[in-house]
Motif scaffolding. Structure first.
Motif, PDB file in Angstrom:
ATOM      1  N   PHE A   1      -2.010  12.839   4.481  1.00 22.41           N
ATOM      2  CA  PHE A   1      -1.791  11.640   3.684  1.00 22.41           C
ATOM      3  C   PHE A   1      -2.944  11.434   2.712  1.00 22.41           C
ATOM      4  N   GLY A   2      -2.608  10.911   1.528  1.00 18.31           N
ATOM      5  CA  GLY A   2      -3.638  10.470   0.610  1.00 18.31           C
ATOM      6  C   GLY A   2      -4.275   9.188   1.112  1.00 18.31           C
ATOM      7  N   ALA A   3      -5.320   8.761   0.413  1.00 12.55           N
ATOM      8  CA  ALA A   3      -6.083   7.592   0.842  1.00 12.55           C
ATOM      9  C   ALA A   3      -5.353   6.288   0.585  1.00 12.55           C
ATOM     10  N   GLY A   4      -4.279   6.347  -0.182  1.00 12.70           N
ATOM     11  CA  GLY A   4      -3.495   5.145  -0.432  1.00 12.70           C
ATOM     12  C   GLY A   4      -3.857   4.472  -1.746  1.00 12.70           C
ATOM     13  N   THR A   5      -2.866   3.855  -2.358  1.00 12.12           N
ATOM     14  CA  THR A   5      -3.060   3.060  -3.574  1.00 12.12           C
ATOM     15  C   THR A   5      -2.429   1.696  -3.350  1.00 12.12           C
ATOM     16  N   ARG A   6      -3.227   0.678  -3.567  1.00 10.52           N
ATOM     17  CA  ARG A   6      -2.706  -0.675  -3.380  1.00 10.52           C
ATOM     18  C   ARG A   6      -2.109  -1.138  -4.695  1.00 10.52           C
TER      19      ARG A   6
ATOM     20  N   LEU B   1       0.860  -1.190   0.000  1.00 13.82           N
ATOM     21  CA  LEU B   1       0.000   0.000   0.000  1.00 13.82           C
ATOM     22  C   LEU B   1       0.892   1.235   0.000  1.00 13.82           C
ATOM     23  N   TYR B   2       0.661   2.133  -0.931  1.00 11.16           N
ATOM     24  CA  TYR B   2       1.503   3.305  -1.103  1.00 11.16           C
ATOM     25  C   TYR B   2       0.728   4.569  -0.766  1.00 11.16           C
ATOM     26  N   PHE B   3       1.351   5.413   0.055  1.00  9.24           N
ATOM     27  CA  PHE B   3       0.733   6.667   0.473  1.00  9.24           C
ATOM     28  C   PHE B   3       1.563   7.846  -0.002  1.00  9.24           C
ATOM     29  N   CYS B   4       0.894   8.785  -0.636  1.00 13.25           N
ATOM     30  CA  CYS B   4       1.479  10.076  -0.948  1.00 13.25           C
ATOM     31  C   CYS B   4       1.116  11.034   0.191  1.00 13.25           C
ATOM     32  N   ALA B   5       2.006  11.942   0.516  1.00 11.01           N
ATOM     33  CA  ALA B   5       1.741  12.855   1.628  1.00 11.01           C
ATOM     34  C   ALA B   5       2.296  14.238   1.321  1.00 11.01           C
ATOM     35  N   VAL B   6       1.657  15.245   1.871  1.00  8.41           N
ATOM     36  CA  VAL B   6       2.090  16.627   1.643  1.00  8.41           C
ATOM     37  C   VAL B   6       2.134  17.383   2.962  1.00  8.41           C
ATOM     38  N   ARG B   7       3.094  18.253   3.036  1.00  5.91           N
ATOM     39  CA  ARG B   7       3.204  19.170   4.171  1.00  5.91           C
ATOM     40  C   ARG B   7       3.523  20.529   3.576  1.00  5.91           C
ATOM     41  N   GLU B   8       2.836  21.556   4.032  1.00  8.70           N
ATOM     42  CA  GLU B   8       3.052  22.881   3.482  1.00  8.70           C
ATOM     43  C   GLU B   8       4.247  23.546   4.139  1.00  8.70           C
ATOM     44  N   LYS B   9       5.113  24.142   3.345  1.00  9.01           N
ATOM     45  CA  LYS B   9       6.265  24.860   3.904  1.00  9.01           C
ATOM     46  C   LYS B   9       5.770  25.961   4.819  1.00  9.01           C
ATOM     47  N   GLY B  10       6.308  25.958   6.018  1.00 12.27           N
ATOM     48  CA  GLY B  10       5.891  26.949   7.002  1.00 12.27           C
ATOM     49  C   GLY B  10       4.551  26.644   7.640  1.00 12.27           C
ATOM     50  N   GLY B  11       4.034  25.463   7.323  1.00  9.48           N
ATOM     51  CA  GLY B  11       2.706  25.094   7.801  1.00  9.48           C
ATOM     52  C   GLY B  11       2.716  24.232   9.043  1.00  9.48           C
ATOM     53  N   GLY B  12       3.848  24.159   9.713  1.00 14.17           N
ATOM     54  CA  GLY B  12       3.886  23.390  10.938  1.00 14.17           C
ATOM     55  C   GLY B  12       4.203  21.934  10.700  1.00 14.17           C
ATOM     56  N   PHE B  13       3.722  21.101  11.602  1.00 10.70           N
ATOM     57  CA  PHE B  13       4.123  19.705  11.619  1.00 10.70           C
ATOM     58  C   PHE B  13       3.116  18.767  10.959  1.00 10.70           C
ATOM     59  N   LYS B  14       1.955  19.277  10.592  1.00 10.62           N
ATOM     60  CA  LYS B  14       0.928  18.368  10.121  1.00 10.62           C
ATOM     61  C   LYS B  14       1.210  17.906   8.705  1.00 10.62           C
ATOM     62  N   THR B  15       1.197  16.601   8.512  1.00  9.13           N
ATOM     63  CA  THR B  15       1.332  15.992   7.197  1.00  9.13           C
ATOM     64  C   THR B  15      -0.001  15.394   6.806  1.00  9.13           C
TER      65      THR B  15
END
Lengths: 114, 112
Positions: free
Chosen positions: A104-109, A88-102
């Motif tokens: 995650f996408g829903a995942g692709t099997r 299962l593969y997850f893509c994830a994004v965090r905004e620069k300067g946006g703190g610690f929250k990442t």
């Protein structure tokens, strides 16, 4: 608000063929982008990340991803799939300067067939 | 090897009976996270610590609490587990952004 879309619930590919797992994102500023992989009953493992610089990022186990700012995409690719890549593969994004929250996408099997 | 350890790997509790999940790390990272993951869905951030600073996500239920007594350890307390709290709970650590997170193997919680 940040969001990540993985449009495919499942990707099937034959062993030895190239694979692509798609990811698009939405952030109000510049993104940090990540790919993680999860095997059954395990935690997530980091594969690669885009922070800045070269749009083509190389990561673990032969995986790579290309950051495309105009299409807001960060697709994961591998030239030749292995059966052991099935996970299962997850893509994830965090905004620069946006703190610690990442986010995650829903995942692709990914299923790689021998 | 440096790693993130979660104990137990499997936890069964009864409806309403408090439960504590533990996480330890040998990476010496100053950020620790707790995520809830249901049925291979996207992990959902519950809260994180940056050193001793605790940050709760706005939609994390009050039923969930956390403690970080030192750099190496972090605990997730579920005060009164409901059936909807059955999930995989993932602990992760990182250096400050933009660094990637290192995940433990998870604790699968079953609520009877």
């Amino acid at each position: 608000a940040q969001s990540v879309a993985q449009p495919e619930d499942q990707v099937n590919v034959a062993e030895g063929n190239p694979l692509t797992v798609k990811c698009t994102y939405s952030v109000s500023g510049n993104p940090y982008l990540f790919w993680y992989v999860q095997y059954p009953n395990r935690g997530l493992q980091f594969l690669l990340k885009y922070i800045t610089g070269d749009n083509l990022v190389k990561g673990s186990y032969g995986f790579e991803a290309e950051f495309n700012k105009s299409q807001t995409s960060f697709h994961l690719k591998k030239p030749s799939a292995l059966v052991s890549d099935s996970a299962l593969y997850f893509c994830a994004v965090r905004e620069k300067g946006g703190g610690f929250k990442t986010i995650f996408g829903a995942g692709t099997r990914l299923f790689v067939k021998a | 090897d440096a790693m993130v350890i979660q104990n137990p790997r499997y936890q069964v509790t009864q409806f309403g009976k408090p439960v504590t999940l533990s996480c330890s790390q040998t990476l010496n990272h100053n950020v620790m996270y707790w995520y809830q993951q249901k049925s291979s869905q996207a992990p959902k951030l519950l809260f994180h610590y940056y050193d001793k600073d605790f940050n709760n996500e706005a939609d994390t239920p009050d039923n969930f609490q956390s403690r970080r007594p030192n750099t190496s350890f972090c605990f997730l307390d579920i005060r009164s587990p409901g059936l909807g709290d059955a999930a995989m709970y993932l602990c992760a650590t990182s250096s400050p952004p933009p660094n990637e997170q290192f995940f433990g193997p998870g604790t699968r919680l079953t609520v009877l």
